[in-house]
Design a protein around this motif. Structure first.
Motif, mmCIF file in Angstrom:
data_model
loop_
_atom_site.group_PDB
_atom_site.id
_atom_site.type_symbol
_atom_site.label_atom_id
_atom_site.label_comp_id
_atom_site.label_asym_id
_atom_site.label_seq_id
_atom_site.Cartn_x
_atom_site.Cartn_y
_atom_site.Cartn_z
ATOM 1 N N PHE A 11 -0.795 -59.720 -47.277
ATOM 2 C CA PHE A 11 0.113 -60.855 -47.284
ATOM 3 C C PHE A 11 1.323 -60.585 -48.186
ATOM 4 O O PHE A 11 2.460 -60.873 -47.818
ATOM 5 C CB PHE A 11 -0.593 -62.134 -47.723
ATOM 6 C CG PHE A 11 0.330 -63.319 -47.757
ATOM 7 C CD1 PHE A 11 0.695 -63.949 -46.577
ATOM 8 C CD2 PHE A 11 0.858 -63.777 -48.948
ATOM 9 C CE1 PHE A 11 1.573 -65.022 -46.585
ATOM 10 C CE2 PHE A 11 1.736 -64.848 -48.975
ATOM 11 C CZ PHE A 11 2.095 -65.472 -47.785
ATOM 12 N N ILE A 12 1.071 -60.034 -49.363
ATOM 13 C CA ILE A 12 2.168 -59.729 -50.285
ATOM 14 C C ILE A 12 3.143 -58.739 -49.657
ATOM 15 O O ILE A 12 4.364 -58.928 -49.727
ATOM 16 C CB ILE A 12 1.626 -59.201 -51.634
ATOM 17 C CG1 ILE A 12 0.923 -60.334 -52.396
ATOM 18 C CG2 ILE A 12 2.742 -58.590 -52.474
ATOM 19 C CD1 ILE A 12 0.141 -59.864 -53.610
ATOM 20 N N ARG A 30 8.518 -58.147 -47.119
ATOM 21 C CA ARG A 30 9.174 -57.410 -46.024
ATOM 22 C C ARG A 30 9.107 -55.896 -46.219
ATOM 23 O O ARG A 30 10.071 -55.176 -45.964
ATOM 24 C CB ARG A 30 10.618 -57.870 -45.853
ATOM 25 C CG ARG A 30 10.745 -59.333 -45.529
ATOM 26 C CD ARG A 30 12.203 -59.746 -45.423
ATOM 27 N NE ARG A 30 12.333 -61.178 -45.278
ATOM 28 C CZ ARG A 30 12.409 -61.822 -44.120
ATOM 29 N NH1 ARG A 30 12.357 -61.158 -43.002
ATOM 30 N NH2 ARG A 30 12.530 -63.133 -44.098
ATOM 31 N N ARG A 31 7.961 -55.426 -46.656
ATOM 32 C CA ARG A 31 7.779 -53.979 -46.802
ATOM 33 C C ARG A 31 7.765 -53.345 -45.410
ATOM 34 O O ARG A 31 7.297 -53.968 -44.447
ATOM 35 C CB ARG A 31 6.472 -53.661 -47.529
ATOM 36 C CG ARG A 31 6.390 -54.213 -48.931
ATOM 37 C CD ARG A 31 7.383 -53.556 -49.857
ATOM 38 N NE ARG A 31 7.113 -53.912 -51.239
ATOM 39 C CZ ARG A 31 8.049 -54.260 -52.102
ATOM 40 N NH1 ARG A 31 9.311 -54.309 -51.741
ATOM 41 N NH2 ARG A 31 7.730 -54.568 -53.333
ATOM 42 N N LEU A 66 1.789 -59.490 -40.967
ATOM 43 C CA LEU A 66 1.092 -60.662 -41.479
ATOM 44 C C LEU A 66 -0.383 -60.560 -41.092
ATOM 45 O O LEU A 66 -0.705 -60.294 -39.928
ATOM 46 C CB LEU A 66 1.700 -61.924 -40.876
ATOM 47 C CG LEU A 66 1.192 -63.258 -41.376
ATOM 48 C CD1 LEU A 66 1.437 -63.403 -42.880
ATOM 49 C CD2 LEU A 66 1.873 -64.388 -40.636
ATOM 50 N N PRO A 67 -1.296 -60.737 -42.044
ATOM 51 C CA PRO A 67 -2.713 -60.666 -41.710
ATOM 52 C C PRO A 67 -3.080 -61.696 -40.640
ATOM 53 O O PRO A 67 -2.539 -62.799 -40.610
ATOM 54 C CB PRO A 67 -3.430 -60.986 -43.011
ATOM 55 C CG PRO A 67 -2.432 -60.733 -44.084
ATOM 56 C CD PRO A 67 -1.095 -61.011 -43.469
ATOM 57 N N LYS A 68 -4.015 -61.335 -39.780
ATOM 58 C CA LYS A 68 -4.477 -62.239 -38.742
ATOM 59 C C LYS A 68 -5.256 -63.384 -39.386
ATOM 60 O O LYS A 68 -6.080 -63.172 -40.254
ATOM 61 C CB LYS A 68 -5.369 -61.486 -37.765
ATOM 62 C CG LYS A 68 -5.808 -62.343 -36.607
ATOM 63 C CD LYS A 68 -6.671 -61.569 -35.629
ATOM 64 C CE LYS A 68 -7.120 -62.510 -34.539
ATOM 65 N NZ LYS A 68 -8.150 -61.955 -33.711
#
Length: 58
Positions: free
Chosen positions: A40-41, A46-47, A52-54
């Motif tokens: 999430f981080i 925006r790395r 985004l994790p499901k």
């Protein structure tokens, strides 16, 4: 030093119910809380290639 972590330990305050529910949801998806938080981080910052994790199903 054996088993030296590659990242420093961090602390955050999370309500007990949320912490327990996050563990349950993570296990159902075959992962763990730490991995989800790091994903999430990375997404939030925006790395490159971060996703985004499901979210778990209800």
């Amino acid at each position: 030093m054996p088993d030296a972590p590659k990242t420093q330990h961090r602390s955050v305050r999370v309500p007990d119910d949320d912490w327990a529910d996050l563990e349950t949801a993570a296990k159902k998806q075959g992962t763990d809380r730490g991995t989800l938080i790091k994903e999430f981080i990375a997404w939030y910052l925006r790395r490159p290639k971060a996703k985004l994790p499901k979210r778990p199903e209800h």
